[in-house]
Scaffold this active site. Structure first.
Site, PDB file in Angstrom:
ATOM      1  N   HIS A  55       0.872  -1.173   0.000  1.00 29.67           N
ATOM      2  CA  HIS A  55       0.000   0.000   0.000  1.00 29.67           C
ATOM      3  C   HIS A  55       0.909   1.223   0.000  1.00 29.67           C
ATOM      4  O   HIS A  55       2.036   1.155   0.515  1.00 29.67           O
ATOM      5  CB  HIS A  55      -0.854   0.078   1.262  1.00 29.67           C
ATOM      6  CG  HIS A  55      -1.714  -1.130   1.535  1.00 29.67           C
ATOM      7  ND1 HIS A  55      -1.259  -2.239   2.212  1.00 29.67           N
ATOM      8  CD2 HIS A  55      -3.011  -1.374   1.238  1.00 29.67           C
ATOM      9  CE1 HIS A  55      -2.230  -3.115   2.312  1.00 29.67           C
ATOM     10  NE2 HIS A  55      -3.307  -2.639   1.729  1.00 29.67           N
ATOM     11  N   ASP A  58       2.353   1.787   3.388  1.00 28.41           N
ATOM     12  CA  ASP A  58       3.300   0.807   3.953  1.00 28.41           C
ATOM     13  C   ASP A  58       4.723   1.337   3.798  1.00 28.41           C
ATOM     14  O   ASP A  58       5.621   0.988   4.557  1.00 28.41           O
ATOM     15  CB  ASP A  58       3.228  -0.539   3.212  1.00 28.41           C
ATOM     16  CG  ASP A  58       1.872  -1.214   3.375  1.00 28.41           C
ATOM     17  OD1 ASP A  58       1.173  -0.909   4.352  1.00 28.41           O
ATOM     18  OD2 ASP A  58       1.537  -2.044   2.508  1.00 28.41           O
ATOM     19  N   MET A  89       2.847  -5.756  -7.155  1.00 26.18           N
ATOM     20  CA  MET A  89       1.483  -5.231  -7.017  1.00 26.18           C
ATOM     21  C   MET A  89       1.511  -4.025  -6.089  1.00 26.18           C
ATOM     22  O   MET A  89       2.253  -3.995  -5.122  1.00 26.18           O
ATOM     23  CB  MET A  89       0.557  -6.322  -6.460  1.00 26.18           C
ATOM     24  CG  MET A  89      -0.896  -5.920  -6.278  1.00 26.18           C
ATOM     25  SD  MET A  89      -1.230  -5.218  -4.659  1.00 26.18           S
ATOM     26  CE  MET A  89      -1.691  -6.689  -3.733  1.00 26.18           C
ATOM     27  N   GLU A 182     -10.709  -6.832  -5.234  1.00 23.87           N
ATOM     28  CA  GLU A 182     -10.652  -7.881  -4.207  1.00 23.87           C
ATOM     29  C   GLU A 182     -11.923  -7.859  -3.359  1.00 23.87           C
ATOM     30  O   GLU A 182     -12.104  -6.972  -2.534  1.00 23.87           O
ATOM     31  CB  GLU A 182      -9.423  -7.650  -3.329  1.00 23.87           C
ATOM     32  CG  GLU A 182      -9.300  -8.645  -2.193  1.00 23.87           C
ATOM     33  CD  GLU A 182      -8.021  -8.428  -1.376  1.00 23.87           C
ATOM     34  OE1 GLU A 182      -7.077  -7.802  -1.898  1.00 23.87           O
ATOM     35  OE2 GLU A 182      -7.987  -8.878  -0.225  1.00 23.87           O
ATOM     36  N   LYS A 184     -14.733  -8.836  -0.495  1.00 21.85           N
ATOM     37  CA  LYS A 184     -14.768  -9.330   0.888  1.00 21.85           C
ATOM     38  C   LYS A 184     -16.177  -9.080   1.413  1.00 21.85           C
ATOM     39  O   LYS A 184     -16.759  -8.040   1.125  1.00 21.85           O
ATOM     40  CB  LYS A 184     -13.730  -8.584   1.726  1.00 21.85           C
ATOM     41  CG  LYS A 184     -13.555  -9.160   3.124  1.00 21.85           C
ATOM     42  CD  LYS A 184     -12.463  -8.446   3.910  1.00 21.85           C
ATOM     43  CE  LYS A 184     -12.311  -9.100   5.283  1.00 21.85           C
ATOM     44  NZ  LYS A 184     -11.331  -8.409   6.136  1.00 21.85           N
ATOM     45  N   GLU A 218      -9.535 -13.702  -2.554  1.00 20.37           N
ATOM     46  CA  GLU A 218      -8.761 -14.102  -1.368  1.00 20.37           C
ATOM     47  C   GLU A 218      -9.421 -15.283  -0.674  1.00 20.37           C
ATOM     48  O   GLU A 218     -10.623 -15.277  -0.415  1.00 20.37           O
ATOM     49  CB  GLU A 218      -8.631 -12.917  -0.397  1.00 20.37           C
ATOM     50  CG  GLU A 218      -7.991 -13.331   0.926  1.00 20.37           C
ATOM     51  CD  GLU A 218      -7.474 -12.186   1.766  1.00 20.37           C
ATOM     52  OE1 GLU A 218      -7.060 -11.148   1.201  1.00 20.37           O
ATOM     53  OE2 GLU A 218      -7.487 -12.328   3.002  1.00 20.37           O
ATOM     54  N   HIS A 221     -11.563 -14.581   2.362  1.00 26.94           N
ATOM     55  CA  HIS A 221     -12.753 -13.767   2.188  1.00 26.94           C
ATOM     56  C   HIS A 221     -13.960 -14.589   1.742  1.00 26.94           C
ATOM     57  O   HIS A 221     -15.053 -14.452   2.298  1.00 26.94           O
ATOM     58  CB  HIS A 221     -12.477 -12.623   1.205  1.00 26.94           C
ATOM     59  CG  HIS A 221     -11.461 -11.647   1.727  1.00 26.94           C
ATOM     60  ND1 HIS A 221     -10.986 -10.593   0.990  1.00 26.94           N
ATOM     61  CD2 HIS A 221     -10.820 -11.566   2.931  1.00 26.94           C
ATOM     62  CE1 HIS A 221     -10.105  -9.906   1.710  1.00 26.94           C
ATOM     63  NE2 HIS A 221      -9.995 -10.494   2.880  1.00 26.94           N
ATOM     64  N   ASP A 246      -4.919 -13.810  -3.597  1.00 28.32           N
ATOM     65  CA  ASP A 246      -4.449 -13.691  -2.216  1.00 28.32           C
ATOM     66  C   ASP A 246      -4.610 -15.029  -1.507  1.00 28.32           C
ATOM     67  O   ASP A 246      -5.731 -15.478  -1.241  1.00 28.32           O
ATOM     68  CB  ASP A 246      -5.234 -12.600  -1.474  1.00 28.32           C
ATOM     69  CG  ASP A 246      -4.690 -11.208  -1.760  1.00 28.32           C
ATOM     70  OD1 ASP A 246      -3.716 -11.097  -2.539  1.00 28.32           O
ATOM     71  OD2 ASP A 246      -5.233 -10.232  -1.204  1.00 28.32           O
ATOM     72  N   ASP A 256     -11.780 -12.252  10.470  1.00 31.73           N
ATOM     73  CA  ASP A 256     -10.788 -12.366   9.394  1.00 31.73           C
ATOM     74  C   ASP A 256      -9.442 -12.797   9.986  1.00 31.73           C
ATOM     75  O   ASP A 256      -8.736 -12.000  10.590  1.00 31.73           O
ATOM     76  CB  ASP A 256     -10.678 -10.993   8.718  1.00 31.73           C
ATOM     77  CG  ASP A 256      -9.698 -10.983   7.577  1.00 31.73           C
ATOM     78  OD1 ASP A 256      -9.187 -12.051   7.212  1.00 31.73           O
ATOM     79  OD2 ASP A 256      -9.442  -9.889   7.048  1.00 31.73           O
ATOM     80  N   ASP A 258      -6.691 -14.456   8.446  1.00 37.66           N
ATOM     81  CA  ASP A 258      -5.459 -14.335   7.650  1.00 37.66           C
ATOM     82  C   ASP A 258      -4.393 -15.340   8.074  1.00 37.66           C
ATOM     83  O   ASP A 258      -3.225 -14.985   8.292  1.00 37.66           O
ATOM     84  CB  ASP A 258      -4.889 -12.910   7.757  1.00 37.66           C
ATOM     85  CG  ASP A 258      -5.584 -11.940   6.797  1.00 37.66           C
ATOM     86  OD1 ASP A 258      -6.240 -12.404   5.851  1.00 37.66           O
ATOM     87  OD2 ASP A 258      -5.440 -10.728   6.996  1.00 37.66           O
ATOM     88  N   ASP A 288      -1.379 -13.102   1.330  1.00 42.92           N
ATOM     89  CA  ASP A 288      -1.925 -11.999   2.115  1.00 42.92           C
ATOM     90  C   ASP A 288      -2.384 -12.603   3.437  1.00 42.92           C
ATOM     91  O   ASP A 288      -3.537 -12.994   3.593  1.00 42.92           O
ATOM     92  CB  ASP A 288      -3.077 -11.317   1.381  1.00 42.92           C
ATOM     93  CG  ASP A 288      -3.574 -10.102   2.150  1.00 42.92           C
ATOM     94  OD1 ASP A 288      -2.943  -9.746   3.163  1.00 42.92           O
ATOM     95  OD2 ASP A 288      -4.592  -9.514   1.753  1.00 42.92           O
TER      96      ASP A 288
HETATM   97 MN    MN Z   1      -6.242  -9.523   0.641  1.00 46.96          MN
END
Ligand code: MN
Length: 388
Positions: A55, A58, A89, A182, A184, A218, A221, A246, A256, A258, A288
């Site tokens: 991002h 980041d 990406m 993406e 979700k 993802e 998700h 992802d 979530d 992850d 991810d």
């Molecule tokens: Mn993701």
């Protein structure tokens, strides 16, 4: 024993935010210190990782001046060069700052929508400068808890305007981005717009330049929504829309999580890897996910290595599946062929319809026949459990 050490040619990628996750959750403070982006990139390079994603924030904090931004980008480029890791990406953080608390592109406030677009244009500049070919939109705050604002139809229209705007900007600047949406279902919003892969596919068809847009599905998700992720990815592949993916893991019905790829749903992870490999998916294998909050930095790198190692193990299992004579015999029997009837029902002609209507089927006999799937599934499990 196969070699499960990742190489850049395996095309594994991680987000800066994934291994950089500091272990904060809604109930607890961070359990790890932040890691410098340059340090992350060098470390990923040592692990055999192909690329990194980010991002805007980041790398460059939201309050950084242009001079500070340029210094950070320069340092980051040096780390990329030294490590051989490339940026695969880029995306915009349109969720962390309080300004986005009721959405970014879909906000009811025109000023905030315009700011979200401005932030995205600068972020696209950054991604292009770093060589990112793919740009992702995860609309984490694009949703609602309260629908009494009657904003849903407007929100979808505004989302479309934003996507059309960024597509033109990318072409005008010569950036050549492919955009990946993406989906979700929820979290952080109570309900997020474009909640699942099918919804995003339908939305893309309404854009000015649908050919520039695809999906970034993802694992966690679709699983949160109780849906079959392998089916969702297959539909994206069928539509020519799997632009990015992802990989992670998730228990259904939870927040979530992850989780590390393959940590929870081994059979689904296997079938996903098999689908990607069998369909010659040319894109990167992007993780991810993040290390558990219980972990220190050593645990973070164990997490990263684990994601890649599990993928490579499952890839090898997919090869064994294809070479397993009994499994292949069951599959062959399952996929019953009939050249005459197969051809007849493939395409409508008046003659085909007439012939089909005149045909006599052994309905009872066909209904009595078993599919053999119990044995096939058991053998698949035995293969995954390592006794086959
Ligand atoms: Mn993701």
């Amino acid at each position: 024993m196969a070699n499960y050490t990742p190489k850049p040619s395996d095309k594994f990628t991680f987000g800066l935010w994934t291994v950089g996750n500091i272990g904060r959750d809604p109930f607890g403070s961070p359990t790890r210190k932040p890691l410098d982006p340059e340090y992350i990139v060098r470390k990923l390079g040592e692990l055999g990782v192909y690329g990194v994603s980010l991002h805007d924030n980041d790398l460059v904090p939201i309050e950084a001046t242009p001079a500070e931004r340029n210094r950070m980008v320069k340092r980051f480029k040096k780390a990329l060069e030294d490590s051989g890791v490339r940026v695969t990406m880029a995306t915009t953080n349109l969720f962390a700052d309080p300004v986005f608390k009721d959405g970014a592109f879909t906000n009811a406030n025109a000023k905030i929508r315009a700011y979200a677009l401005q932030k995205t244009l600068y972020s696209m500049d950054l991604g292009a400068e770093l060589g990112a070919p793919t740009y992702v939109f995860w609309g984490g705050r694009e949703g609602a808890e309260v629908d009494a604002g009657m904003n849903t139809l407007d929100a979808i229209a505004h989302y479309r305007e934003a996507m059309n705007f960024v597509a033109e900007y990318s072409q005008d600047q010569g950036y050549g981005y492919r955009f990946a949406i993406e989906p979700k279902p929820n979290e952080p919003r109570g309900d997020i717009y474009l909640p699942v892969v099918g919804a995003a596919l339908g939305f893309i068809a309404t854009l000015d330049k649908p050919e520039l847009f695809g999906l970034n599905p993802e694992f966690a998700h679709e699983t949160m929504a109780g849906l079959n992720f392998v089916h969702a990815v297959a539909q994206a592949i069928d539509a020519g829309k799997l632009f990015h993916i992802d990989l992670n893991d998730q228990k259904m019905g939870r927040f979530d999580q992850d989780l590390r790829f393959g940590a929870e749903n081994i059979k689904e992870a296997f079938l996903l890897v098999k689908l990607l490999e069998d369909s010659n998916y040319p894109g990167v294998r992007h993780f991810d996910a993040h290390a558990l909050r219980t972990e220190d930095e050593a645990g973070v790198w164990e997490f990263a290595k684990g994601c890649m190692r599990t993928y490579l193990i499952l890839k090898e299992k997919a090869t064994r599946f294809d070479k397993d004579k009994e499994i292949q015999a069951i599959l062959k029997a399952y996929k019953v062929q009939d050249s005459g009837l197969g051809k007849l029902s493939k395409k409508y002609t008046r003659k085909n319809a007439e012939t089909l209507k005149a045909h006599t089927f052994d309905r009872v006999g066909l209904g009595e026949q078993g599919a053999g799937l119990e044995r096939l599934d058991q053998l698949t499990m035995e293969l995954l459990l390592g006794v086959r």
